[in-house]
Motif scaffolding. Structure first.
Motif, mmCIF file in Angstrom:
data_model
loop_
_atom_site.group_PDB
_atom_site.id
_atom_site.type_symbol
_atom_site.label_atom_id
_atom_site.label_comp_id
_atom_site.label_asym_id
_atom_site.label_seq_id
_atom_site.Cartn_x
_atom_site.Cartn_y
_atom_site.Cartn_z
ATOM 1 N N CYS A 81 9.529 13.132 -3.983
ATOM 2 C CA CYS A 81 8.231 13.288 -3.334
ATOM 3 C C CYS A 81 7.162 13.255 -4.425
ATOM 4 C CB CYS A 81 8.173 14.605 -2.567
ATOM 5 S SG CYS A 81 6.544 14.940 -1.886
ATOM 6 N N VAL A 82 6.243 12.322 -4.319
ATOM 7 C CA VAL A 82 5.277 12.116 -5.398
ATOM 8 C C VAL A 82 4.404 13.349 -5.606
ATOM 9 C CG1 VAL A 82 3.595 10.920 -3.930
ATOM 10 C CG2 VAL A 82 3.622 10.512 -6.403
ATOM 11 N N ALA A 83 3.930 13.978 -4.552
ATOM 12 C CA ALA A 83 3.055 15.147 -4.709
ATOM 13 C C ALA A 83 3.804 16.314 -5.339
ATOM 14 C CB ALA A 83 2.463 15.557 -3.364
ATOM 15 N N ALA A 84 5.008 16.582 -4.856
ATOM 16 C CA ALA A 84 5.806 17.674 -5.413
ATOM 17 C C ALA A 84 6.184 17.383 -6.863
ATOM 18 C CB ALA A 84 7.064 17.897 -4.566
ATOM 19 N N ALA A 85 6.480 16.119 -7.159
ATOM 20 C CA ALA A 85 6.870 15.734 -8.511
ATOM 21 C C ALA A 85 5.713 15.907 -9.495
ATOM 22 C CB ALA A 85 7.377 14.295 -8.524
ATOM 23 N N LEU A 86 4.535 15.439 -9.113
ATOM 24 C CA LEU A 86 3.389 15.555 -10.010
ATOM 25 C C LEU A 86 3.068 17.013 -10.312
ATOM 26 C CD1 LEU A 86 1.050 12.736 -8.658
ATOM 27 C CD2 LEU A 86 2.382 12.742 -10.780
ATOM 28 N N ILE A 90 6.935 15.721 -13.099
ATOM 29 C CA ILE A 90 7.840 14.572 -13.032
ATOM 30 C C ILE A 90 6.968 13.375 -12.662
ATOM 31 C CG2 ILE A 90 9.927 13.601 -12.005
ATOM 32 C CD1 ILE A 90 10.366 16.283 -13.510
ATOM 33 N N VAL A 91 6.778 12.456 -13.623
ATOM 34 C CA VAL A 91 5.747 11.430 -13.495
ATOM 35 C C VAL A 91 6.343 10.046 -13.731
ATOM 36 C CG1 VAL A 91 3.502 10.680 -14.376
ATOM 37 C CG2 VAL A 91 4.075 13.121 -14.372
ATOM 38 N N SER A 92 6.109 9.138 -12.794
ATOM 39 C CA SER A 92 6.525 7.738 -12.972
ATOM 40 C C SER A 92 5.516 7.014 -13.859
ATOM 41 C CB SER A 92 6.602 7.042 -11.612
ATOM 42 O OG SER A 92 5.295 6.873 -11.081
ATOM 43 N N GLN A 93 5.880 5.826 -14.294
ATOM 44 C CA GLN A 93 4.953 5.022 -15.108
ATOM 45 C C GLN A 93 3.692 4.701 -14.314
ATOM 46 O OE1 GLN A 93 5.223 3.940 -18.554
ATOM 47 N NE2 GLN A 93 3.065 3.789 -17.999
ATOM 48 N N ASP A 94 3.841 4.329 -13.044
ATOM 49 C CA ASP A 94 2.675 4.014 -12.214
ATOM 50 C C ASP A 94 1.745 5.211 -12.089
ATOM 51 O OD1 ASP A 94 3.544 1.427 -11.817
ATOM 52 O OD2 ASP A 94 4.381 1.825 -9.824
ATOM 53 N N GLU A 95 2.321 6.399 -11.851
ATOM 54 C CA GLU A 95 1.505 7.610 -11.716
ATOM 55 C C GLU A 95 0.858 7.984 -13.051
ATOM 56 O OE1 GLU A 95 0.586 9.288 -8.961
ATOM 57 O OE2 GLU A 95 1.664 7.837 -7.739
ATOM 58 N N ALA A 96 1.571 7.794 -14.137
ATOM 59 C CA ALA A 96 1.000 8.068 -15.461
ATOM 60 C C ALA A 96 -0.216 7.177 -15.698
ATOM 61 C CB ALA A 96 2.049 7.860 -16.553
ATOM 62 N N GLN A 98 -2.087 5.728 -13.389
ATOM 63 C CA GLN A 98 -3.136 6.083 -12.430
ATOM 64 C C GLN A 98 -3.904 7.336 -12.861
ATOM 65 O OE1 GLN A 98 -1.806 6.369 -8.353
ATOM 66 N NE2 GLN A 98 -3.596 7.555 -7.745
ATOM 67 N N HIS A 99 -3.205 8.285 -13.464
ATOM 68 C CA HIS A 99 -3.821 9.562 -13.830
ATOM 69 C C HIS A 99 -4.201 9.646 -15.308
ATOM 70 C CE1 HIS A 99 -3.135 11.240 -9.863
ATOM 71 N NE2 HIS A 99 -1.933 10.710 -9.906
ATOM 72 N N GLY A 100 -4.094 8.517 -16.013
ATOM 73 C CA GLY A 100 -4.509 8.474 -17.409
ATOM 74 C C GLY A 100 -3.616 9.286 -18.338
ATOM 75 N N LEU A 101 -2.341 9.379 -18.005
ATOM 76 C CA LEU A 101 -1.388 10.107 -18.846
ATOM 77 C C LEU A 101 -0.737 9.153 -19.832
ATOM 78 C CD1 LEU A 101 0.301 12.228 -16.030
ATOM 79 C CD2 LEU A 101 -1.517 12.943 -17.595
ATOM 80 N N SER A 102 -0.437 9.640 -21.012
ATOM 81 C CA SER A 102 0.126 8.769 -22.052
ATOM 82 C C SER A 102 1.642 8.610 -21.949
ATOM 83 C CB SER A 102 -0.229 9.322 -23.435
ATOM 84 O OG SER A 102 0.324 10.617 -23.610
ATOM 85 N N GLN A 103 2.286 9.426 -21.101
ATOM 86 C CA GLN A 103 3.746 9.391 -21.017
ATOM 87 C C GLN A 103 4.202 9.491 -19.567
ATOM 88 O OE1 GLN A 103 5.237 12.544 -23.493
ATOM 89 N NE2 GLN A 103 4.069 11.884 -25.257
ATOM 90 N N ASN A 104 5.457 9.147 -19.362
ATOM 91 C CA ASN A 104 6.099 9.330 -18.064
ATOM 92 C C ASN A 104 7.507 9.831 -18.308
ATOM 93 O OD1 ASN A 104 8.202 6.961 -17.677
ATOM 94 N ND2 ASN A 104 6.412 6.105 -18.711
ATOM 95 N N THR A 111 12.605 6.624 -7.725
ATOM 96 C CA THR A 111 11.259 6.168 -7.403
ATOM 97 C C THR A 111 10.474 7.360 -6.859
ATOM 98 O OG1 THR A 111 11.846 5.540 -5.147
ATOM 99 C CG2 THR A 111 12.011 3.828 -6.833
ATOM 100 N N GLN A 112 9.163 7.214 -6.836
ATOM 101 C CA GLN A 112 8.337 8.252 -6.226
ATOM 102 C C GLN A 112 7.824 7.719 -4.897
ATOM 103 O OE1 GLN A 112 5.756 9.583 -9.570
ATOM 104 N NE2 GLN A 112 7.121 11.337 -9.603
ATOM 105 N N ALA A 113 7.878 8.577 -3.873
ATOM 106 C CA ALA A 113 7.524 8.171 -2.517
ATOM 107 C C ALA A 113 6.780 9.307 -1.829
ATOM 108 C CB ALA A 113 8.790 7.825 -1.736
ATOM 109 N N GLY A 114 6.086 8.962 -0.787
ATOM 110 C CA GLY A 114 5.386 9.971 0.000
ATOM 111 C C GLY A 114 6.266 10.506 1.116
ATOM 112 N N LEU A 115 5.740 11.503 1.804
ATOM 113 C CA LEU A 115 6.483 12.092 2.917
ATOM 114 C C LEU A 115 6.711 11.099 4.050
ATOM 115 C CD1 LEU A 115 5.025 15.703 3.124
ATOM 116 C CD2 LEU A 115 7.326 15.014 2.411
#
Length: 131
Positions: A81-86, A90-96, A98-104, A111-115
């Motif tokens: 679950c993407v929200a619970a993971a963030l 727990i961060v995917s490359q795509d989420e990193a 999107q949120h300006g993070l240097s690592q994943n 994979t990260q998915a929604g409800l």
């Protein structure tokens, strides 16, 4: 006995509770009985099962690798679950990106998915079992 399709929902952390290990054992058993495990949806603390940074001791069962092997061998989708993971780091490359993070650190094969993905599984699979 007819073949059924399953989705498992794992709420327990990778280590620290029996939930995730029980889900894995159940997954192996149902596949062994000829059923189809379509996906495993990791929710709440269960998202920690998707961390690439989990390093168990040499004499401990490597549950993250076990999930990866199960997915690779049987075509099972592993979704965190993407929200619970963030919220739990727990961060995917795509989420990193999107949120300006240097690592994943989302483990390979996850994979990260929604409800919505879980809701769809509840409508489509014959059985949804929560751990």
């Amino acid at each position: 006995m007819s073949q059924l399709t399953y989705t498992l929902v794992v709420n327990g952390s990778v280590y620290g509770s029996q939930s995730a290990r029980s889900a894995y054992q159940f997954a192996k058993a149902l596949i062994g009985q000829g059923h189809t495990l379509v996906s495993v949806f990791f929710y709440q603390d269960g998202v920690t099962n998707g961390s690439a940074l989990t390093v168990p001791a040499n004499d401990e069962f490597n549950l993250v690798k076990a999930w990866q092997d199960l997915a690779g061998d049987h075509g099972v989708r592993l979704e965190t679950c993407v929200a619970a993971a963030l919220r739990r780091g727990i961060v995917s490359q795509d989420e990193a990106n999107q949120h300006g993070l240097s690592q994943n650190n989302l483990a390979e094969g996850f994979t990260q998915a929604g409800l919505g993905s879980l809701a769809e599984a509840m409508l489509v699979q014959d059985r949804v079992v929560q751990f």
